[in-house]
Design a protein around this motif. Structure first.
Motif, PDB file in Angstrom:
ATOM      1  N   VAL A 106     -11.109  26.466  -6.294  1.00  0.00           N
ATOM      2  CA  VAL A 106     -12.381  26.381  -7.018  1.00  0.00           C
ATOM      3  C   VAL A 106     -12.466  27.465  -8.082  1.00  0.00           C
ATOM      4  O   VAL A 106     -12.927  27.225  -9.203  1.00  0.00           O
ATOM      5  N   LEU A 107     -12.016  28.675  -7.736  1.00  0.00           N
ATOM      6  CA  LEU A 107     -12.086  29.801  -8.678  1.00  0.00           C
ATOM      7  C   LEU A 107     -10.916  29.837  -9.656  1.00  0.00           C
ATOM      8  O   LEU A 107     -10.859  30.701 -10.525  1.00  0.00           O
ATOM      9  N   ASN A 108      -9.959  28.918  -9.451  1.00  0.00           N
ATOM     10  CA  ASN A 108      -8.751  28.870 -10.267  1.00  0.00           C
ATOM     11  C   ASN A 108      -7.977  30.193 -10.202  1.00  0.00           C
ATOM     12  O   ASN A 108      -7.583  30.758 -11.220  1.00  0.00           O
ATOM     13  N   LYS A 109      -7.804  30.688  -8.979  1.00  0.00           N
ATOM     14  CA  LYS A 109      -7.075  31.933  -8.726  1.00  0.00           C
ATOM     15  C   LYS A 109      -5.850  31.631  -7.869  1.00  0.00           C
ATOM     16  O   LYS A 109      -5.795  30.622  -7.167  1.00  0.00           O
ATOM     17  N   ASP A 110      -4.896  32.533  -7.897  1.00  0.00           N
ATOM     18  CA  ASP A 110      -3.705  32.408  -7.041  1.00  0.00           C
ATOM     19  C   ASP A 110      -4.086  32.848  -5.634  1.00  0.00           C
ATOM     20  O   ASP A 110      -4.578  33.960  -5.424  1.00  0.00           O
ATOM     21  N   VAL A 111      -3.855  31.978  -4.659  1.00  0.00           N
ATOM     22  CA  VAL A 111      -4.264  32.257  -3.280  1.00  0.00           C
ATOM     23  C   VAL A 111      -3.515  33.464  -2.704  1.00  0.00           C
ATOM     24  O   VAL A 111      -4.041  34.165  -1.844  1.00  0.00           O
TER      25      VAL A 111
END
Length: 168
Positions: free
Chosen positions: A68-73
């Motif tokens: 959702v945040l478009n971040k690398d997990v």
């Protein structure tokens, strides 16, 4: 975010139970009560299974949040999430509180487990010492007694080779 806070709260609760069992295990190790130690170990395994299940849930929720945040997990940490939630102070505070509680529980659990590991190591050393002592008694030095044919009688000092001593 609510799902993550919920999973972390449940995980923290399970870690608290595991910490309580580990502290109980310390006194059981000291008292050398093997039956109780087995029971505690079984309970710990059950708790660890539940923690592993919650950990899988946490990973799934974290992956969803990262998408959702478009971040690398792999780089998304709870502290980063707390900082990102500055616009939502109630959620940020709840996440920070559960993060701190979880960190404290895990740190204390590591300390207690290290103490238990040392106690078990000392107990094993004592058992090994006693076994070596018993073995040394069985292999006492031979005497210089000879029989009629001038052969050594192979007797050992202070050791009764038969299993039963009627004089005692």
């Amino acid at each position: 975010m609510e799902n993550l806070i919920d999973v972390l709260n449940r995980e923290s609760s399970e870690y608290d139970k595991l910490l309580e069992l580990s502290e109980k295990k310390t006194s059981i190790i000291v008292s050398s009560n093997l039956e109780e130690l087995q029971k505690i170990t079984d309970e710990e395994q059950e708790l660890i299974g539940r923690i592993n299940h919650l950990e899988k849930s946490r990973v799934e929720v974290t992956e969803d949040i990262a998408n959702v945040l478009n971040k690398d997990v792999t780089t998304l940490k709870l502290t980063n999430l707390i900082d990102m939630l500055s616009a939502r102070p109630a959620e940020a505070a709840a996440l920070a509180e559960v993060h701190d509680r979880l960190r404290t529980s895990v740190t204390m659990l590591q300390r207690v487990n290290e103490q238990n590991r040392e106690l078990l190591g000392n107990a094993l050393e004592m058992v090994e010492f006693e076994m070596n002592l018993m073995q040394a008694a069985k292999t006492a030095p031979e005497t210089a007694n000879y029989n009629r044919g001038a052969y050594s009688s192979r007797d050992t000092m202070g050791v009764n080779r038969s299993g039963f001593d009627a004089k005692q």
